[in-house]
Design an enzyme around this catalytic site. Structure first.
Site, PDB file in Angstrom:
ATOM      1  CE  LYS A  89     -21.716 -57.950 111.653  1.00  0.00           C
ATOM      2  NZ  LYS A  89     -20.391 -57.576 111.215  1.00  0.00           N
TER       3      LYS A  89
HETATM    4  C1  LIG Z   1     -19.158 -57.971 110.259  1.00  0.00           C
HETATM    5  C2  LIG Z   1     -18.043 -58.836 110.665  1.00  0.00           C
HETATM    6  C3  LIG Z   1     -16.720 -58.386 110.671  1.00  0.00           C
HETATM    7  C4  LIG Z   1     -16.318 -57.059 110.102  1.00  0.00           C
HETATM    8  O1  LIG Z   1     -16.940 -55.994 110.706  1.00  0.00           O
HETATM    9  P1  LIG Z   1     -16.768 -54.523 110.064  1.00  0.00           P
HETATM   10  O2  LIG Z   1     -17.130 -53.608 111.175  1.00  0.00           O
HETATM   11  O3  LIG Z   1     -17.724 -54.477 108.917  1.00  0.00           O
HETATM   12  O4  LIG Z   1     -15.368 -54.385 109.629  1.00  0.00           O
HETATM   13  C5  LIG Z   1     -15.747 -59.211 111.180  1.00  0.00           C
HETATM   14  N1  LIG Z   1     -16.037 -60.444 111.627  1.00  0.00           N
HETATM   15  C6  LIG Z   1     -17.290 -60.935 111.607  1.00  0.00           C
HETATM   16  C7  LIG Z   1     -17.544 -62.311 112.142  1.00  0.00           C
HETATM   17  C8  LIG Z   1     -18.330 -60.150 111.105  1.00  0.00           C
HETATM   18  O5  LIG Z   1     -19.577 -60.652 111.036  1.00  0.00           O
END
Ligand SMILES: *Cc1c(COP(=O)(O)O)cnc(C)c1O
Length: 390
Positions: free
Chosen positions: A183
């Site tokens: 991210k």
């Molecule tokens: C990555 C992601 C999540 C989950 O994030 P985590 O921190 O891995 O639980 C939820 N929604 C979207 C749209 C994502 O891309």
């Protein structure tokens, strides 16, 4: 051809993050403690939200935000189909039904598709700021408030993203952020919930740690007390100080990461414009796109190759690509849960058929973008001049 593999995403970890983690390890306080507190304060200040609660993932953040709104069996929660499965899985974990809705050509949920899905069982709306661009949050909030529904934003892609000059994090009832390794900023694994509502914040903080009335920092600190009460059976979703140690420094660098992502996206536009059948992501006015993703769409009827072939060509040339996302309604589990007549997803289906994400992360060089673009140009080309692409 390049010798090293270019992945579609990579974290940017600096010496400050490494030193802060080492400091945490030497301090003796590994789990939720002073660094989590500092990270929460910094994050609240950055987003402009009154409260920030650090948790173990964005999945946990979404789960807790919905649980704090008493979502349970018999309830429905509206989610867009173009998202990661976590957005809908947490609804299922609470015994409720995710009501999956179509998106627009940019992958964003719309007030029209959301509006059509509202029933007397709807308990919440969970829009996703897909790819790092805010959805039409004002219109969604207006629709939600006219139906008396809370909006819980999935902002996994949207840390630092702005809508009409204000950062995402203070719009809906609660906003969930992700610090997963790919991210825009990372703590390895981690997440944050923001809200302006003090009593909701208190309930979510409690739910994040077993439903206990005090967190470990309050219990074990010098000024703490041994006494706590379990108000409800909560979850084990707290963030550790080791994660927060990384997050404190990632947050300081976030704006520079975003600027670099925007520069690379602009370079992609420059080097990929005008190709037959290739559509680039659209920047909408009044929003600051933070380019978590650079999703492009290949139309196999006018390009010289289809999506799968393009991903294969990139691989052969040592470039990683990914697809964000396989729409929820295409997964076997969610196919079983589709309800009613609103189970057609024409826009998402057409988008998905040609969708792929090109590499994008702050550590990429301009030359990396030129290289990726040259591979894409050769593969997509012009059908007349490149008949052997497929
Ligand atoms: C990555 C992601 C999540 C989950 O994030 P985590 O921190 O891995 O639980 C939820 N929604 C979207 C749209 C994502 O891309």
């Amino acid at each position: 051809m390049r010798h090293s593999f270019l992945p579609y995403a990579l974290p940017s970890i600096g010496e400050d993050e490494i030193a802060e983690v080492a400091d945490t390890l030497r301090s003796g306080w590994l789990s939720t403690g002073p660094k989590v507190k500092r990270f929460e304060q910094d994050f609240a200040a950055y987003t402009g939200a009154a409260h920030a609660i650090a948790v173990s993932s964005c999945t946990a953040a979404l789960h807790i935000a919905l649980a704090a709104h008493n979502v349970g069996p018999g309830d429905e929660v509206i989610v867009p189909t173009m998202t990661f499965c976590a957005t809908a899985n947490v609804v299922a974990h609470l015994g409720a039904t995710p009501v999956i809705v179509d998106v627009d050509a940019d992958g964003l949920a719309t007030v029209e598709t959301i509006g059509r899905a509202i029933t007397d069982r709807t308990r919440a709306i969970v829009p996703v700021h897909y790819g790092g661009q805010a959805c039409d949050i004002d219109a969604i909030l207006q629709l939600a408030s006219s139906s008396g529904l809370p909006v819980i934003e999935d902002a996994a892609h949207a840390i630092g993203c702005q809508y009409k000059g204000k950062r995402i994090g203070g719009f809906g009832a609660a906003t969930a952020f992700s610090f997963y390794a790919t991210k825009n900023m990372t703590t390895g694994e981690g997440g944050m919930i923001t809200t302006d509502d003090a009593s909701l914040a208190a309930r979510m903080r409690q739910l994040a740690l077993h439903g206990m009335s005090r967190d470990a920092w309050n219990r074990y600190g010098a000024a703490g007390s041994w006494y706590y009460e379990v108000a409800e059976p909560g979850f084990k979703s707290n963030m550790t100080d080791m994660q927060a140690a990384i997050g404190i420094h990632q947050l300081r660098r976030l704006d520079s990461f975003i600027v670099r992502r925007q520069q690379l996206a602009a370079l992609y536009r420059q080097t990929l414009s005008g190709l037959p059948g290739l559509t680039l992501p659209v920047e909408r006015p009044g929003r600051n796109h933070v380019y978590h993703l650079f999703p492009v769409h290949v139309d196999a009827s006018t390009a010289a190759c289809d999506r799968s072939t393009l991903i294969q060509r990139l691989r052969e040339n040592n470039v990683g690509a990914s697809v964000h996302f396989i729409p929820l309604h295409r997964h076997p589990y969610y196919q079983q849960t589709l309800i009613g007549s609103g189970s057609a997803f024409p826009v998402a289906d057409q988008l998905f058929d040609g969708l792929l994400s090109l590499p994008l992360y702050p550590g990429m060089s301009d030359d990396d973008v030129h290289y990726v673009s040259s591979v894409v140009r050769k593969a997509v080309g012009s059908p007349a001049t490149l008949p052997h692409c497929a």
